[in-house]
Write a protein that holds these residues in place. Sequence first.
Motif, mmCIF file in Angstrom:
data_model
loop_
_atom_site.group_PDB
_atom_site.id
_atom_site.type_symbol
_atom_site.label_atom_id
_atom_site.label_comp_id
_atom_site.label_asym_id
_atom_site.label_seq_id
_atom_site.Cartn_x
_atom_site.Cartn_y
_atom_site.Cartn_z
ATOM 1 N N PRO A 105 2.560 60.155 77.151
ATOM 2 C CA PRO A 105 3.036 60.907 78.319
ATOM 3 C C PRO A 105 4.556 60.915 78.468
ATOM 4 C CG PRO A 105 1.158 59.535 78.913
ATOM 5 C CD PRO A 105 1.538 59.162 77.519
ATOM 6 N N SER A 106 5.201 59.797 78.217
ATOM 7 C CA SER A 106 6.647 59.701 78.459
ATOM 8 C C SER A 106 7.461 60.586 77.530
ATOM 9 C CB SER A 106 7.116 58.250 78.331
ATOM 10 O OG SER A 106 6.862 57.762 77.030
ATOM 11 N N SER A 107 6.844 61.108 76.498
ATOM 12 C CA SER A 107 7.576 61.970 75.564
ATOM 13 C C SER A 107 7.653 63.424 76.026
ATOM 14 C CB SER A 107 6.942 61.905 74.173
ATOM 15 O OG SER A 107 5.688 62.553 74.154
ATOM 16 N N TYR A 108 6.896 63.757 77.076
ATOM 17 C CA TYR A 108 6.875 65.139 77.553
ATOM 18 C C TYR A 108 8.014 65.380 78.540
ATOM 19 C CZ TYR A 108 2.593 66.278 75.156
ATOM 20 O OH TYR A 108 1.664 66.534 74.181
ATOM 21 N N GLU A 109 8.641 66.549 78.426
ATOM 22 C CA GLU A 109 9.819 66.859 79.230
ATOM 23 C C GLU A 109 9.472 67.461 80.582
ATOM 24 O OE1 GLU A 109 11.329 68.988 75.381
ATOM 25 O OE2 GLU A 109 12.967 68.955 76.837
ATOM 26 N N TYR A 110 8.440 68.277 80.610
ATOM 27 C CA TYR A 110 8.132 69.033 81.816
ATOM 28 C C TYR A 110 6.702 68.758 82.259
ATOM 29 C CZ TYR A 110 12.237 71.520 80.163
ATOM 30 O OH TYR A 110 13.499 71.836 79.716
ATOM 31 N N TRP A 111 6.519 68.663 83.576
ATOM 32 C CA TRP A 111 5.210 68.324 84.147
ATOM 33 C C TRP A 111 4.892 69.241 85.328
ATOM 34 C CZ3 TRP A 111 1.874 64.584 82.376
ATOM 35 C CH2 TRP A 111 2.375 63.742 81.380
ATOM 36 N N GLY A 112 3.610 69.530 85.469
ATOM 37 C CA GLY A 112 3.140 70.193 86.673
ATOM 38 C C GLY A 112 2.889 69.181 87.774
ATOM 39 N N GLN A 113 2.446 69.688 88.918
ATOM 40 C CA GLN A 113 2.239 68.827 90.092
ATOM 41 C C GLN A 113 0.871 68.161 90.095
ATOM 42 O OE1 GLN A 113 1.693 72.044 90.088
ATOM 43 N NE2 GLN A 113 -0.275 72.245 91.141
ATOM 44 N N GLY A 114 -0.019 68.633 89.247
ATOM 45 C CA GLY A 114 -1.343 68.027 89.141
ATOM 46 C C GLY A 114 -2.382 68.754 89.965
ATOM 47 N N THR A 115 -3.631 68.637 89.536
ATOM 48 C CA THR A 115 -4.759 69.194 90.268
ATOM 49 C C THR A 115 -5.896 68.169 90.248
ATOM 50 O OG1 THR A 115 -6.230 71.119 90.488
ATOM 51 C CG2 THR A 115 -5.713 70.417 88.242
ATOM 52 N N GLN A 116 -6.523 67.977 91.391
ATOM 53 C CA GLN A 116 -7.547 66.943 91.532
ATOM 54 C C GLN A 116 -8.888 67.438 91.000
ATOM 55 O OE1 GLN A 116 -7.380 63.652 92.976
ATOM 56 N NE2 GLN A 116 -9.437 63.519 92.054
ATOM 57 N N VAL A 117 -9.509 66.613 90.180
ATOM 58 C CA VAL A 117 -10.875 66.848 89.716
ATOM 59 C C VAL A 117 -11.723 65.666 90.170
ATOM 60 C CG1 VAL A 117 -12.371 67.010 87.693
ATOM 61 C CG2 VAL A 117 -10.187 68.242 87.736
ATOM 62 N N THR A 118 -12.778 65.969 90.902
ATOM 63 C CA THR A 118 -13.684 64.931 91.378
ATOM 64 C C THR A 118 -15.088 65.260 90.911
ATOM 65 O OG1 THR A 118 -12.305 64.569 93.343
ATOM 66 C CG2 THR A 118 -14.551 63.691 93.390
ATOM 67 N N VAL A 119 -15.708 64.318 90.224
ATOM 68 C CA VAL A 119 -17.060 64.498 89.702
ATOM 69 C C VAL A 119 -17.980 63.530 90.435
ATOM 70 C CG1 VAL A 119 -18.514 64.564 87.656
ATOM 71 C CG2 VAL A 119 -16.067 65.090 87.464
ATOM 72 N N SER A 120 -18.939 64.074 91.139
ATOM 73 C CA SER A 120 -19.863 63.240 91.901
ATOM 74 C C SER A 120 -21.105 62.931 91.068
ATOM 75 C CB SER A 120 -20.261 63.940 93.190
ATOM 76 O OG SER A 120 -20.952 65.138 92.902
ATOM 77 N N SER A 121 -21.660 61.765 91.309
ATOM 78 C CA SER A 121 -22.855 61.348 90.554
ATOM 79 C C SER A 121 -24.135 61.787 91.237
ATOM 80 C CB SER A 121 -22.846 59.826 90.398
ATOM 81 O OG SER A 121 -22.800 59.220 91.667
#
Length: 121
Positions: A105-121
Amino acid sequence: QVQLVESGGGLVQAGGSLRLSCAASGRTFSSYGMGWFRQAPGKEREFVAYVSSGGSTSNAASVKGRFTISRDNAKNTVYLQMNSLKPEDTAVYYCAAKYGVSRIPSSYEYWGQGTQVTVSS
Protein backbone atom coordinates in the motif's frame (compact mmCIF):
# COMPACT_ATOMS: atom_id res chain seq x y z
CA GLN A 1 -2.19 14.59 -10.20
CA VAL A 2 -4.88 11.91 -10.10
CA GLN A 3 -8.13 12.06 -8.15
CA LEU A 4 -9.95 8.83 -7.40
CA VAL A 5 -13.57 8.35 -6.38
CA GLU A 6 -14.90 4.92 -5.35
CA SER A 7 -18.52 3.86 -5.47
CA GLY A 8 -20.61 0.72 -5.31
CA GLY A 9 -20.18 -0.35 -1.72
CA GLY A 10 -23.05 -1.39 0.48
CA LEU A 11 -24.61 -4.10 2.60
CA VAL A 12 -24.97 -7.56 1.11
CA GLN A 13 -25.69 -11.03 2.45
CA ALA A 14 -23.05 -13.72 2.45
CA GLY A 15 -22.85 -15.35 -0.95
CA GLY A 16 -23.94 -12.20 -2.72
CA SER A 17 -22.14 -9.93 -5.16
CA LEU A 18 -21.11 -6.32 -5.48
CA ARG A 19 -19.24 -4.36 -8.12
CA LEU A 20 -17.05 -1.51 -6.98
CA SER A 21 -16.06 1.27 -9.34
CA CYS A 22 -13.23 3.76 -9.09
CA ALA A 23 -13.43 6.79 -11.37
CA ALA A 24 -10.19 8.63 -12.01
CA SER A 25 -9.56 12.16 -13.18
CA GLY A 26 -6.74 13.09 -15.50
CA ARG A 27 -5.73 12.22 -19.03
CA THR A 28 -2.97 9.81 -18.08
CA PHE A 29 -5.12 7.19 -16.39
CA SER A 30 -4.05 4.51 -18.85
CA SER A 31 -0.42 4.96 -17.75
CA TYR A 32 -1.11 4.05 -14.14
CA GLY A 33 -1.26 0.73 -12.41
CA MET A 34 -4.42 0.53 -10.33
CA GLY A 35 -4.90 -1.35 -7.09
CA TRP A 36 -7.72 -2.24 -4.76
CA PHE A 37 -7.00 -2.49 -1.05
CA ARG A 38 -9.19 -2.98 1.99
CA GLN A 39 -9.03 -2.19 5.66
CA ALA A 40 -11.15 -3.80 8.35
CA PRO A 41 -11.55 -2.23 11.81
CA GLY A 42 -8.44 -2.76 13.90
CA LYS A 43 -6.49 -4.26 11.01
CA GLU A 44 -3.87 -2.99 8.61
CA ARG A 45 -4.70 -2.05 5.06
CA GLU A 46 -4.25 -5.11 2.85
CA PHE A 47 -3.84 -5.80 -0.84
CA VAL A 48 -6.83 -7.16 -2.74
CA ALA A 49 -5.97 -6.92 -6.45
CA TYR A 50 -4.14 -4.86 -9.02
CA VAL A 51 -4.24 -4.31 -12.77
CA SER A 52 -1.28 -2.94 -14.64
CA SER A 53 -1.35 -0.33 -17.35
CA GLY A 54 -1.00 -3.20 -19.81
CA GLY A 55 -3.89 -5.14 -18.30
CA SER A 56 -2.03 -7.77 -16.30
CA THR A 57 -3.78 -8.64 -13.06
CA SER A 58 -3.01 -10.19 -9.72
CA ASN A 59 -5.23 -11.09 -6.78
CA ALA A 60 -4.64 -11.80 -3.14
CA ALA A 61 -4.96 -15.46 -2.26
CA SER A 62 -7.94 -14.71 -0.01
CA VAL A 63 -10.04 -13.43 -2.92
CA LYS A 64 -8.74 -15.55 -5.80
CA GLY A 65 -11.55 -17.12 -7.76
CA ARG A 66 -14.12 -14.75 -6.23
CA PHE A 67 -12.95 -11.21 -7.09
CA THR A 68 -12.05 -9.86 -10.53
CA ILE A 69 -10.33 -6.57 -11.23
CA SER A 70 -10.67 -4.87 -14.60
CA ARG A 71 -10.18 -1.46 -16.15
CA ASP A 72 -11.81 0.60 -18.88
CA ASN A 73 -9.34 3.23 -20.03
CA ALA A 74 -11.94 4.92 -22.23
CA LYS A 75 -13.98 5.60 -19.08
CA ASN A 76 -11.02 6.23 -16.76
CA THR A 77 -12.48 3.62 -14.45
CA VAL A 78 -11.29 0.52 -12.66
CA TYR A 79 -13.70 -2.09 -11.34
CA LEU A 80 -13.70 -4.78 -8.70
CA GLN A 81 -16.31 -7.47 -9.25
CA MET A 82 -16.84 -9.30 -5.97
CA ASN A 83 -18.73 -12.60 -5.97
CA SER A 84 -19.39 -15.19 -3.27
CA LEU A 85 -18.86 -12.57 -0.60
CA LYS A 86 -18.05 -13.66 2.93
CA PRO A 87 -18.43 -11.84 6.25
CA GLU A 88 -14.63 -11.62 6.45
CA ASP A 89 -14.69 -9.46 3.29
CA THR A 90 -16.28 -6.68 5.37
CA ALA A 91 -14.02 -3.63 5.17
CA VAL A 92 -13.55 -0.21 3.69
CA TYR A 93 -12.32 -0.72 0.14
CA TYR A 94 -9.90 1.76 -1.43
CA CYS A 95 -8.59 2.17 -4.93
CA ALA A 96 -5.12 3.53 -5.53
CA ALA A 97 -2.88 4.52 -8.43
CA LYS A 98 0.83 4.40 -9.11
CA TYR A 99 3.27 4.00 -11.95
CA GLY A 100 3.94 0.28 -12.13
CA VAL A 101 2.15 -2.15 -9.81
CA SER A 102 2.72 -3.42 -6.32
CA ARG A 103 1.03 -5.25 -3.46
CA ILE A 104 2.45 -2.76 -0.97
CA PRO A 105 0.00 0.00 0.00
CA SER A 106 2.69 2.55 0.90
CA SER A 107 4.05 2.44 -2.64
CA TYR A 108 0.88 3.92 -4.13
CA GLU A 109 0.82 7.67 -4.78
CA TYR A 110 -2.87 8.39 -5.06
CA TRP A 111 -5.83 7.11 -3.03
CA GLY A 112 -9.58 7.40 -3.08
CA GLN A 113 -11.68 8.09 0.00
CA GLY A 114 -12.90 4.52 0.31
CA THR A 115 -16.26 2.79 0.14
CA GLN A 116 -17.74 0.57 2.85
CA VAL A 117 -18.58 -3.05 2.09
CA THR A 118 -20.47 -4.97 4.74
CA VAL A 119 -21.27 -8.66 4.34
CA SER A 120 -23.81 -10.08 6.75
CA SER A 121 -23.91 -13.74 7.72
